[in-house]
Motif scaffolding. Sequence first.
Motif, PDB file in Angstrom:
ATOM      1  N   GLN A  42      -3.365  15.197  -4.134  1.00 20.40           N
ATOM      2  CA  GLN A  42      -2.687  15.154  -2.833  1.00 20.40           C
ATOM      3  C   GLN A  42      -2.986  13.838  -2.116  1.00 20.40           C
ATOM      4  OE1 GLN A  42      -4.151  18.580  -0.743  1.00 20.40           O
ATOM      5  NE2 GLN A  42      -3.131  20.033  -2.119  1.00 20.40           N
ATOM      6  N   VAL A  43      -4.235  13.411  -2.160  1.00 15.67           N
ATOM      7  CA  VAL A  43      -4.619  12.165  -1.487  1.00 15.67           C
ATOM      8  C   VAL A  43      -4.013  10.971  -2.214  1.00 15.67           C
ATOM      9  CG1 VAL A  43      -6.539  10.713  -0.720  1.00 15.67           C
ATOM     10  CG2 VAL A  43      -6.741  13.201  -0.603  1.00 15.67           C
ATOM     11  N   PHE A  44      -4.038  10.994  -3.570  1.00 15.21           N
ATOM     12  CA  PHE A  44      -3.429   9.905  -4.346  1.00 15.21           C
ATOM     13  C   PHE A  44      -1.950   9.766  -3.994  1.00 15.21           C
ATOM     14  CE2 PHE A  44      -6.464   9.801  -8.285  1.00 15.21           C
ATOM     15  CZ  PHE A  44      -7.443   9.241  -7.493  1.00 15.21           C
ATOM     16  N   THR A  45      -1.254  10.881  -3.832  1.00 11.20           N
ATOM     17  CA  THR A  45       0.166  10.837  -3.466  1.00 11.20           C
ATOM     18  C   THR A  45       0.346  10.137  -2.124  1.00 11.20           C
ATOM     19  OG1 THR A  45       0.647  12.839  -4.724  1.00 11.20           O
ATOM     20  CG2 THR A  45       2.195  12.258  -2.966  1.00 11.20           C
ATOM     21  N   ARG A  46      -0.527  10.421  -1.167  1.00  6.26           N
ATOM     22  CA  ARG A  46      -0.430   9.766   0.151  1.00  6.26           C
ATOM     23  C   ARG A  46      -0.738   8.274   0.036  1.00  6.26           C
ATOM     24  NH1 ARG A  46      -3.309  14.579   2.192  1.00  6.26           N
ATOM     25  NH2 ARG A  46      -5.109  13.249   2.574  1.00  6.26           N
ATOM     26  N   LEU A  47      -1.692   7.903  -0.824  1.00  7.39           N
ATOM     27  CA  LEU A  47      -1.998   6.475  -1.018  1.00  7.39           C
ATOM     28  C   LEU A  47      -0.767   5.733  -1.526  1.00  7.39           C
ATOM     29  CD1 LEU A  47      -5.522   6.371  -2.755  1.00  7.39           C
ATOM     30  CD2 LEU A  47      -5.002   6.067  -0.345  1.00  7.39           C
ATOM     31  N   ARG A  48      -0.091   6.341  -2.506  1.00  8.99           N
ATOM     32  CA  ARG A  48       1.087   5.689  -3.096  1.00  8.99           C
ATOM     33  C   ARG A  48       2.215   5.522  -2.083  1.00  8.99           C
ATOM     34  NH1 ARG A  48      -0.113   9.633  -7.295  1.00  8.99           N
ATOM     35  NH2 ARG A  48      -1.550   8.639  -8.733  1.00  8.99           N
ATOM     36  N   LYS A  49       2.266   6.382  -1.061  1.00 12.05           N
ATOM     37  CA  LYS A  49       3.300   6.309  -0.023  1.00 12.05           C
ATOM     38  C   LYS A  49       2.929   5.322   1.090  1.00 12.05           C
ATOM     39  CE  LYS A  49       4.982  11.054  -0.499  1.00 12.05           C
ATOM     40  NZ  LYS A  49       5.082  12.375   0.182  1.00 12.05           N
ATOM     41  N   ALA A  50       1.734   4.770   1.053  1.00  8.21           N
ATOM     42  CA  ALA A  50       1.215   3.963   2.163  1.00  8.21           C
ATOM     43  C   ALA A  50       1.733   2.526   2.179  1.00  8.21           C
ATOM     44  CB  ALA A  50      -0.304   3.964   2.155  1.00  8.21           C
ATOM     45  N   ASP A  51       2.594   2.147   1.239  1.00 12.19           N
ATOM     46  CA  ASP A  51       3.202   0.823   1.220  1.00 12.19           C
ATOM     47  C   ASP A  51       2.157  -0.292   1.192  1.00 12.19           C
ATOM     48  OD1 ASP A  51       5.373  -0.878   1.071  1.00 12.19           O
ATOM     49  OD2 ASP A  51       5.463  -1.148   3.261  1.00 12.19           O
ATOM     50  N   ALA A  52       1.177  -0.126   0.291  1.00 12.67           N
ATOM     51  CA  ALA A  52       0.142  -1.142   0.065  1.00 12.67           C
ATOM     52  C   ALA A  52      -0.295  -1.020  -1.395  1.00 12.67           C
ATOM     53  CB  ALA A  52      -1.047  -0.912   0.989  1.00 12.67           C
ATOM     54  N   PRO A  53      -0.766  -2.126  -1.987  1.00 15.79           N
ATOM     55  CA  PRO A  53      -1.237  -2.049  -3.378  1.00 15.79           C
ATOM     56  C   PRO A  53      -2.363  -1.019  -3.531  1.00 15.79           C
ATOM     57  CG  PRO A  53      -1.080  -4.322  -2.651  1.00 15.79           C
ATOM     58  CD  PRO A  53      -0.878  -3.470  -1.434  1.00 15.79           C
ATOM     59  N   VAL A  54      -2.275  -0.241  -4.599  1.00 12.83           N
ATOM     60  CA  VAL A  54      -3.283   0.777  -4.898  1.00 12.83           C
ATOM     61  C   VAL A  54      -3.960   0.416  -6.211  1.00 12.83           C
ATOM     62  CG1 VAL A  54      -3.684   3.209  -5.436  1.00 12.83           C
ATOM     63  CG2 VAL A  54      -1.972   2.575  -3.721  1.00 12.83           C
ATOM     64  N   LEU A  55      -5.264   0.438  -6.213  1.00 11.31           N
ATOM     65  CA  LEU A  55      -6.038   0.267  -7.442  1.00 11.31           C
ATOM     66  C   LEU A  55      -6.358   1.646  -7.979  1.00 11.31           C
ATOM     67  CD1 LEU A  55      -8.462  -2.514  -6.324  1.00 11.31           C
ATOM     68  CD2 LEU A  55      -6.671  -2.736  -8.018  1.00 11.31           C
TER      69      LEU A  55
END
Length: 151
Positions: free
Chosen positions: A74-87
């Motif tokens: 759930q948190v990873f999904t929100r990170l991907r929606k945050a419009d910033a590079p994700v490691l």
Amino acid sequence: MKRMHIHVGVDNLAASIQFYSTLFDAEPTVTKDDYAKWMLDDPRVNFAISSEDHAAKGIEHLGIQAENPEELQQVFTRLRKADAPVLEEGQTTCCYAQSEKSWIADPDGVVWEAFYTDGESVVYGDSPELSAVSRNAAETSCCAPSKAALS
């Protein structure tokens, strides 16, 4: 229920353990030669400190600790929606723990991690460049993946 994570780099581990133990009215749940961690319920936080070159001094990074893999997704999904590079680091050893994690930085460069811990480790873990996600981060610091992993 997720838990807020705060990681602080310190110069004097013993003095900081004494300070935070007094502040939290609790002893650390993990204590190593270069690291200590409190798993507090009031407030609900995973508060960690590191000495030596494991973390930049002051607030190293913030995070959200999931209690199970479903919460982490759930948190990873929100990170991907945050419009910033994700490691997306995946399974790693960090801060004497086995965890799956990803990293992101807010618009001002504050680094956040999302992770789920599923085991302990006898080693601190890798210390690649946290600057992979933020130019504000220290070059050598806590357990972040290298720039090559940036997606």
